[in-house]
Motif scaffolding. Structure first.
Motif, mmCIF file in Angstrom:
data_model
loop_
_atom_site.group_PDB
_atom_site.id
_atom_site.type_symbol
_atom_site.label_atom_id
_atom_site.label_comp_id
_atom_site.label_asym_id
_atom_site.label_seq_id
_atom_site.Cartn_x
_atom_site.Cartn_y
_atom_site.Cartn_z
ATOM 1 N N VAL A 53 0.826 -1.207 0.000
ATOM 2 C CA VAL A 53 0.000 0.000 0.000
ATOM 3 C C VAL A 53 0.866 1.264 0.000
ATOM 4 O O VAL A 53 0.399 2.327 -0.379
ATOM 5 N N GLY A 54 2.127 1.138 0.390
ATOM 6 C CA GLY A 54 3.005 2.295 0.501
ATOM 7 C C GLY A 54 2.768 3.011 1.819
ATOM 8 O O GLY A 54 1.650 3.057 2.326
ATOM 9 N N PRO A 134 -16.408 7.490 8.934
ATOM 10 C CA PRO A 134 -16.926 7.119 7.619
ATOM 11 C C PRO A 134 -17.452 8.371 6.914
ATOM 12 O O PRO A 134 -17.680 9.381 7.587
ATOM 13 N N PRO A 135 -17.672 8.377 5.635
ATOM 14 C CA PRO A 135 -17.508 7.320 4.640
ATOM 15 C C PRO A 135 -16.260 7.497 3.777
ATOM 16 O O PRO A 135 -16.201 6.954 2.678
ATOM 17 N N ASP A 136 -15.267 8.283 4.206
ATOM 18 C CA ASP A 136 -14.119 8.575 3.344
ATOM 19 C C ASP A 136 -13.472 7.344 2.742
ATOM 20 O O ASP A 136 -13.193 7.298 1.545
ATOM 21 N N HIS A 137 -13.186 6.313 3.550
ATOM 22 C CA HIS A 137 -12.485 5.145 3.013
ATOM 23 C C HIS A 137 -13.355 4.343 2.044
ATOM 24 O O HIS A 137 -12.834 3.701 1.152
ATOM 25 N N GLU A 138 -14.651 4.384 2.227
ATOM 26 C CA GLU A 138 -15.536 3.700 1.277
ATOM 27 C C GLU A 138 -15.351 4.303 -0.112
ATOM 28 O O GLU A 138 -15.148 3.589 -1.100
ATOM 29 N N ARG A 139 -15.434 5.605 -0.187
ATOM 30 C CA ARG A 139 -15.301 6.294 -1.469
ATOM 31 C C ARG A 139 -13.889 6.126 -2.030
ATOM 32 O O ARG A 139 -13.703 5.940 -3.227
ATOM 33 N N TYR A 140 -12.899 6.203 -1.149
ATOM 34 C CA TYR A 140 -11.512 6.032 -1.575
ATOM 35 C C TYR A 140 -11.301 4.658 -2.217
ATOM 36 O O TYR A 140 -10.722 4.549 -3.300
ATOM 37 N N PHE A 141 -11.761 3.589 -1.537
ATOM 38 C CA PHE A 141 -11.597 2.240 -2.091
ATOM 39 C C PHE A 141 -12.264 2.113 -3.454
ATOM 40 O O PHE A 141 -11.703 1.542 -4.379
ATOM 41 N N GLU A 142 -13.466 2.627 -3.582
ATOM 42 C CA GLU A 142 -14.169 2.541 -4.863
ATOM 43 C C GLU A 142 -13.345 3.194 -5.977
ATOM 44 O O GLU A 142 -13.158 2.614 -7.047
ATOM 45 N N GLU A 143 -12.848 4.383 -5.724
ATOM 46 C CA GLU A 143 -12.106 5.113 -6.746
ATOM 47 C C GLU A 143 -10.717 4.519 -6.974
ATOM 48 O O GLU A 143 -10.244 4.461 -8.109
ATOM 49 N N LEU A 144 -10.047 4.056 -5.920
ATOM 50 C CA LEU A 144 -8.724 3.448 -6.078
ATOM 51 C C LEU A 144 -8.815 2.180 -6.916
ATOM 52 O O LEU A 144 -8.005 1.962 -7.822
ATOM 53 N N LEU A 145 -9.802 1.354 -6.635
ATOM 54 C CA LEU A 145 -9.893 0.097 -7.362
ATOM 55 C C LEU A 145 -10.296 0.316 -8.815
ATOM 56 O O LEU A 145 -9.959 -0.486 -9.672
ATOM 57 N N HIS A 156 0.485 6.364 -10.969
ATOM 58 C CA HIS A 156 0.857 7.025 -9.721
ATOM 59 C C HIS A 156 0.315 8.441 -9.616
ATOM 60 O O HIS A 156 -0.047 8.887 -8.532
ATOM 61 N N ALA A 157 0.211 9.169 -10.723
ATOM 62 C CA ALA A 157 -0.331 10.529 -10.689
ATOM 63 C C ALA A 157 -1.806 10.499 -10.300
ATOM 64 O O ALA A 157 -2.265 11.298 -9.473
ATOM 65 N N ALA A 158 -2.566 9.558 -10.851
ATOM 66 C CA ALA A 158 -3.992 9.443 -10.517
ATOM 67 C C ALA A 158 -4.169 9.019 -9.061
ATOM 68 O O ALA A 158 -5.052 9.524 -8.359
ATOM 69 N N ILE A 159 -3.332 8.097 -8.595
ATOM 70 C CA ILE A 159 -3.414 7.647 -7.205
ATOM 71 C C ILE A 159 -3.052 8.792 -6.265
ATOM 72 O O ILE A 159 -3.710 9.008 -5.248
ATOM 73 N N GLU A 160 -2.039 9.576 -6.603
ATOM 74 C CA GLU A 160 -1.637 10.709 -5.764
ATOM 75 C C GLU A 160 -2.768 11.733 -5.661
ATOM 76 O O GLU A 160 -3.070 12.235 -4.581
ATOM 77 N N ALA A 161 -3.411 12.047 -6.772
ATOM 78 C CA ALA A 161 -4.527 12.999 -6.758
ATOM 79 C C ALA A 161 -5.692 12.458 -5.929
ATOM 80 O O ALA A 161 -6.319 13.198 -5.156
ATOM 81 N N LEU A 162 -5.977 11.170 -6.072
ATOM 82 C CA LEU A 162 -7.050 10.548 -5.301
ATOM 83 C C LEU A 162 -6.745 10.601 -3.812
ATOM 84 O O LEU A 162 -7.610 10.936 -2.996
ATOM 85 N N ARG A 163 -5.542 10.279 -3.447
ATOM 86 C CA ARG A 163 -5.176 10.264 -2.031
ATOM 87 C C ARG A 163 -5.242 11.661 -1.426
ATOM 88 O O ARG A 163 -5.689 11.824 -0.294
ATOM 89 N N ALA A 164 -4.825 12.665 -2.167
ATOM 90 C CA ALA A 164 -4.917 14.036 -1.663
ATOM 91 C C ALA A 164 -6.379 14.400 -1.387
ATOM 92 O O ALA A 164 -6.690 15.073 -0.410
ATOM 93 N N LYS A 165 -7.274 13.919 -2.223
ATOM 94 C CA LYS A 165 -8.710 14.173 -2.082
ATOM 95 C C LYS A 165 -9.263 13.561 -0.790
ATOM 96 O O LYS A 165 -10.198 14.092 -0.193
ATOM 97 N N TYR A 166 -8.681 12.438 -0.344
ATOM 98 C CA TYR A 166 -9.185 11.713 0.817
ATOM 99 C C TYR A 166 -8.241 11.732 2.023
ATOM 100 O O TYR A 166 -8.164 10.756 2.770
ATOM 101 N N THR A 172 5.581 6.788 0.450
ATOM 102 C CA THR A 172 6.295 5.894 -0.473
ATOM 103 C C THR A 172 5.266 5.342 -1.450
ATOM 104 O O THR A 172 4.071 5.325 -1.158
ATOM 105 N N PRO A 173 5.691 4.868 -2.617
ATOM 106 C CA PRO A 173 4.728 4.462 -3.646
ATOM 107 C C PRO A 173 3.952 3.188 -3.325
ATOM 108 O O PRO A 173 4.442 2.285 -2.652
ATOM 109 N N LEU A 174 2.723 3.136 -3.842
ATOM 110 C CA LEU A 174 1.932 1.912 -3.846
ATOM 111 C C LEU A 174 2.508 1.010 -4.930
ATOM 112 O O LEU A 174 2.844 1.502 -6.010
ATOM 113 N N ARG A 175 2.602 -0.284 -4.625
ATOM 114 C CA ARG A 175 3.135 -1.242 -5.620
ATOM 115 C C ARG A 175 2.322 -2.515 -5.586
ATOM 116 O O ARG A 175 1.812 -2.919 -4.540
ATOM 117 N N HIS A 176 2.220 -3.136 -6.740
ATOM 118 C CA HIS A 176 1.660 -4.502 -6.776
ATOM 119 C C HIS A 176 2.211 -5.205 -8.003
ATOM 120 O O HIS A 176 2.562 -4.591 -8.997
#
Length: 177
Positions: A53-54, A134-145, A156-166, A172-176
């Motif tokens: 998850v970083g 709640p409900p921040d993580h609910e919305r975050y998970f939906e958009e991250l996935l 990574h740019a899209a994930i960074e923007a999403l994370r700033a929003k929530y 450190t970076p998310l990796r999979h």
């Protein structure tokens, strides 16, 4: 009552039930959402081999993780130095280091505490995860996935923007795999 209807009954979610959002990087089952609780959102998360998850930090959210199956490397402390990569080598000023969490391990992360988890094994891990409020993580998970569901390396740019929003400051970076 902040969006919740008057409730005279509790919520029972049987095994295998709940709304599922998934991508190759994660499988998340929503067990309790902001429509059922003012205190926390609750999820069952399957963490595939190789997912990291970083390291990140929240200014408002408090989180609780409970490892149900498998093993995860877990960080929950302020390191001496926040290096931009490899949080697994971080150490706190009091000597805390990343631990290998096995079934039954509980991790509580207060607001402002850097934290991370990764599955370094060859088998999936499963955890119970609770995020407040709640409900921040609910919305975050939906958009991250949605972002991770596109296949290929993470955007990574899209994930960074999403994370700033929530309220997520990525350290450190998310990796999979």
């Amino acid at each position: 009552m902040s969006g919740l209807a008057a409730v005279s009954e509790g919520l029972l979610v049987p095994p295998g039930h709940g709304r599922v959002v998934q991508a190759p990087a994660q499988h998340v089952t929503f067990k309790v959402t902001g429509s059922h609780s003012r205190m926390a959102s609750t999820f069952e998360v399957i963490v595939p081999p190789g997912f990291d998850v970083g390291a990140h930090v929240h200014t408002r959210s408090e989180e609780l993780f409970y490892v149900l199956e498998g093993e995860l490397d877990v960080l929950a402390f302020e390191p001496r130095v926040r290096t931009p990569d490899n949080w697994q080598k971080w150490e706190s000023s009091s000597g805390n280091r990343v631990v290998r969490a096995t079934p039954g391990t509980v991790i509580v992360v207060p607001p402002g505490c850097p934290h991370a988890f990764a599955n370094p094994t060859g088998e999936p891990a499963k955890m119970f995860f609770q995020a407040s409020p709640p409900p921040d993580h609910e919305r975050y998970f939906e958009e991250l996935l949605e972002i991770l569901g596109g296949g290929g390396p993470p955007d990574h740019a899209a994930i960074e923007a999403l994370r700033a929003k929530y309220d997520i400051e990525q350290l450190t970076p998310l990796r999979h795999r």
